[in-house]
Each structure stands twice: as structure tokens, then as C-alpha cells.
Design a protein around this motif. Structure first.
Motif, PDB file in Angstrom:
ATOM      1  N   ASP A  88       2.531   6.972   2.722  1.00  0.00           N
ATOM      2  CA  ASP A  88       2.808   7.158   4.154  1.00  0.00           C
ATOM      3  C   ASP A  88       1.515   7.332   4.944  1.00  0.00           C
ATOM      4  OD1 ASP A  88       5.511   6.935   3.757  1.00  0.00           O
ATOM      5  OD2 ASP A  88       5.870   9.102   3.610  1.00  0.00           O
ATOM      6  N   LEU A  89       0.606   8.144   4.409  1.00  0.00           N
ATOM      7  CA  LEU A  89      -0.673   8.346   5.084  1.00  0.00           C
ATOM      8  C   LEU A  89      -1.492   7.062   5.062  1.00  0.00           C
ATOM      9  CD1 LEU A  89      -2.732  10.079   6.525  1.00  0.00           C
ATOM     10  CD2 LEU A  89      -3.469  10.993   4.308  1.00  0.00           C
ATOM     11  N   ALA A  90      -1.391   6.308   3.966  1.00  0.00           N
ATOM     12  CA  ALA A  90      -2.122   5.042   3.868  1.00  0.00           C
ATOM     13  C   ALA A  90      -1.693   4.077   4.983  1.00  0.00           C
ATOM     14  CB  ALA A  90      -1.895   4.401   2.503  1.00  0.00           C
ATOM     15  N   VAL A  91      -0.399   4.067   5.294  1.00  0.00           N
ATOM     16  CA  VAL A  91       0.107   3.217   6.382  1.00  0.00           C
ATOM     17  C   VAL A  91      -0.518   3.639   7.716  1.00  0.00           C
ATOM     18  CG1 VAL A  91       2.153   2.594   7.725  1.00  0.00           C
ATOM     19  CG2 VAL A  91       2.276   2.656   5.228  1.00  0.00           C
ATOM     20  N   GLU A  92      -0.587   4.963   7.946  1.00  0.00           N
ATOM     21  CA  GLU A  92      -1.195   5.479   9.175  1.00  0.00           C
ATOM     22  C   GLU A  92      -2.677   5.114   9.256  1.00  0.00           C
ATOM     23  OE1 GLU A  92      -0.596   9.639   9.884  1.00  0.00           O
ATOM     24  OE2 GLU A  92       1.472   9.590   9.154  1.00  0.00           O
ATOM     25  N   LEU A  93      -3.362   5.193   8.127  1.00  0.00           N
ATOM     26  CA  LEU A  93      -4.793   4.881   8.099  1.00  0.00           C
ATOM     27  C   LEU A  93      -5.046   3.408   8.421  1.00  0.00           C
ATOM     28  CD1 LEU A  93      -5.788   6.933   4.927  1.00  0.00           C
ATOM     29  CD2 LEU A  93      -6.476   7.423   7.278  1.00  0.00           C
ATOM     30  N   LEU A  94      -4.186   2.542   7.929  1.00  0.00           N
ATOM     31  CA  LEU A  94      -4.342   1.122   8.221  1.00  0.00           C
ATOM     32  C   LEU A  94      -4.172   0.849   9.713  1.00  0.00           C
ATOM     33  CD1 LEU A  94      -4.377   0.703   5.168  1.00  0.00           C
ATOM     34  CD2 LEU A  94      -2.744  -1.169   5.471  1.00  0.00           C
ATOM     35  N   GLN A  95      -3.288   1.607  10.359  1.00  0.00           N
ATOM     36  CA  GLN A  95      -3.078   1.449  11.803  1.00  0.00           C
ATOM     37  C   GLN A  95      -4.312   1.900  12.588  1.00  0.00           C
ATOM     38  OE1 GLN A  95       0.496   3.768  12.347  1.00  0.00           O
ATOM     39  NE2 GLN A  95       1.852   2.093  11.714  1.00  0.00           N
ATOM     40  N   LYS A  96      -5.129   2.755  11.990  1.00  0.00           N
ATOM     41  CA  LYS A  96      -6.362   3.217  12.622  1.00  0.00           C
ATOM     42  C   LYS A  96      -7.554   2.314  12.296  1.00  0.00           C
ATOM     43  CE  LYS A  96      -5.048   8.133  12.542  1.00  0.00           C
ATOM     44  NZ  LYS A  96      -5.390   9.481  12.015  1.00  0.00           N
TER      45      LYS A  96
END
Length: 322
Positions: A178-186
Motif C-alpha cells: 500500500d505504501l509502495a503505491v503511494e510512493l509511486l504516486q510521488k
């Protein structure tokens, strides 16, 4: 510029092919340009040698690995670590060794994992990094791989701004999905584990921690160094880090699944499978024949060190067993 190939651990996730006597980076299993098989060491050294002089390459290894290195790539500069001290100790010792070979303190030095699996263009980015850093206030340069998907397998580098060459804002070490998805958006990128830095910056770190800066003295007190990664001891404390994005082939061959993706044949050695056996890979280093009937999506590896049989997707669990 000097280049250090870090020859790390035993690679237990690739047991029994990789073991204490023969770590994964020395196993000849990857297809080479000449149609033969080559090891991770041979592949990485070959790619780097296309771009730089042989005398500018150093291999950091332990005593057990020296014969493998000389046999596979010939005589090369080798810095032998007296004991295991993770990447922090390896980088410090290799930097002082480079000075003994005639490097200057204001010269750049790059550190690359010997089991890096990437296209040639990846190594070109490393060679060009000093020119990039000279145009900034950066003390440390990294190569960030543009992610193909969110994963918790890799560490992430978070940018200040979404540029091709950016100042690093923060790091995230193997986040959950889940955090990896957020990081990709950044705009975060995978951390390839490559470090490019001036030798004098390493020397400053050695002096701050009251260790000797001469190669022989540091080697004698090597066991006193903290057993930690360079990321933990240096990178996370560095105030000015820049990262170059790389959008191309790069991967960490740390599991059977990732390795088998790069091997064109499904059977290596004396073995055969029935017609109803699908997507099963066999590596047999013995003279004993292996016959597989009706077992699909499996990995079977046999040599003098042991027998490994796993369902594809579950091979990493061997690390816990060992």
C-alpha cells in the motif's frame, strides 16, 4: 574514477546452487554473449570493462572468494575483507585501498553490487554521475530505477521534485504494498544500491568515527567497525544526495523466480519431464538422472549440497528454513 564491485553474502535464497562454498555471484548460469554460460560476476565485470580501464576496477571480497574471482575474470585488484562487516566496512576499506593504488582524495569512486543485473546503459549512467554531481552541491550520487510496478522487494528513493536528475527528499526501505503505491504516486524510484562519491567524503566519515584512514591500519582494526549497511551509517546521515533516474532493464536476482526469468532453457543438466508437466524448471549439477511426471509450476535444483523442490512463487521461504 574508480569502480568497486561489492561481492556480498552467500545468497541463501538460491540454495543449493548458491551456498557458503560457492556464493550465487560465482555460479555460471546466465546466458553470455558467446552462447556459453557466465556468472553474475563475469557479466557485471564484462559490462563495466566496456566503459572503463581494467586497472580502475576493484573487487571487494572475502578470502574464500579470491580463487573464484581470479579464475573467472583473471587477475584484478582485490581488496580482501578480514571479516564480515556489511557494506559500510567494505566501502570504507575499499576506499582506502583505492588510495593505496594511487587514487586521489578528490577522485570519485563508485560502488556497485557484483550481482547487479542490468543492461549496458545502466553502467553508462554510473560513469556519467561525477559530471552530474559537479553541477550541484551533491556529496553522494545514486541511481534510481523507474518502477514497473509497486513492490515491497526494493527500497525507494523519494524525490524533492519529479525531475530526471533530482535532489533526494527521503528514503523508504522495503515498504508494504500500500505504501509502495503511494510512493509511486510521488514519483519515487527503486534504489539500485549504487553509490558514487568522492573518496575524501569517505575519509571524513572515517575520521569522524575515529578509525584510521590508512589501508593497512584500517584493515588491522576492521573487526571494530560497526556491522551495518552503508545506507544506515552514511547515506541516511548525508545532507545532500542526488539521484539519476534510469528507465530500463534492472533487477535484483535474489530469488529463483527472478533468476529463471533470465534463463532461456527450462532444463539444465541430466533431466526430462513428461508431456503433462508444464512450466517446471530443473537444474541438475549431478550425473544422476531426474525424471519428473505431472508436476507443473515447480523449481527443482539438485547438486552435491542438497535437493531443493519448491512451488513457483514460494521459493523465498527456503531462507527461513536455512
Amino acid at each position: 574514477m574508480k569502480f568497486v564491485l561489492l561481492s556480498g553474502g552467500a545468497g541463501t535464497r538460491l540454495w543449493p546452487l548458491s551456498n557458503e562454498d560457492r556464493p550465487k555471484q560465482f555460479v555460471k548460469i546466465l546466458p553470455a554473449e558467446n552462447g556459453q554460460l557466465e556468472s553474475m560476476l563475469q557479466r557485471t565485470f564484462r559490462q563495466l570493462s566496456k566503459l572503463v580501464q581494467r586497472e580502475d576496477i576493484i573487487v571487494a571480497a572475502n578470502e574464500k572468494q579470491v580463487d573464484y574471482i581470479n579464475e573467472q575474470i583473471g587477475q584484478v585488484n582485490i581488496v580482501v575483507e578480514p571479516c564480515g562487516r556489511d557494506t559500510y566496512g567494505a566501502i570504507l576499506l575499499a576506499s582506502t585501498y583505492a588510495l593505496d593504488l594511487g587514487a586521489k582524495e578528490d577522485e570519485y569512486i563508485a560502488f556497485i553490487s557484483v550481482d547487479t543485473y542490468a543492461e549496458d546503459r545502466f553502467f553508462k549512467e554510473i560513469v556519467k554521475m561525477p559530471n552530474k554531481l559537479e553541477q550541484t552541491d551533491g556529496k553522494l550520487g545514486l541511481i534510481g530505477v523507474v518502477p514497473q510496478f509497486p513492490t515491497s522487494k526494493y527500497g525507494y528513493i523519494v524525490p524533492d521534485e519529479e525531475e530526471n536528475f533530482f535532489k533526494v527528499n527521503s528514503f523508504a526501505e522495503k515498504p508494504d504494498k500500500d505504501l509502495a503505491v503511494e510512493l509511486l504516486q510521488k514519483g519515487a524510484v527503486w534504489n539500485s544500491g549504487v553509490f558514487v562519491i568522492k573518496i575524501q567524503e569517505i575519509l571524513k566519515n572515517i575520521e569522524i568515527n575515529y578509525f584510521p584512514t590508512s589501508y593497512q591500519e584500517l584493515k588491522s582494526s576492521f573487526h571494530l567497525l560497526p556491522k551495518n549497511s552503508f545506507d544506515y551509517e552514511f547515506t541516511e546521515k548525508c545532507s545532500s544526495i542526488y539521484c539519476k533516474k534510469f528507465d530500463g532493464l534492472w533487477k535484483d536476482i535474489g530469488t529463483w523466480e527472478s533468476l529463471l526469468e533470465e534463463i532461456p532453457q527450462s532444463i539444465i543438466g541430466k533431466a526430462q519431464v513428461s508431456q503433462d508437466t508444464n512450466n517446471t524448471y530443473i537444474i541438475n549439477e549431478t550425473k544422476i538422472p531426474i525424471n519428473v511426471v505431472g508436476i507443473s509450476n515447480a523449481i527443482i535444483v539438485v547438486n552435491e549440497h542438497g535437493i531443493f523442490i519448491a512451488e513457483q512463487g514460494k521459493s523465498e521461504e527456503i531462507k527461513k528454513m536455512l
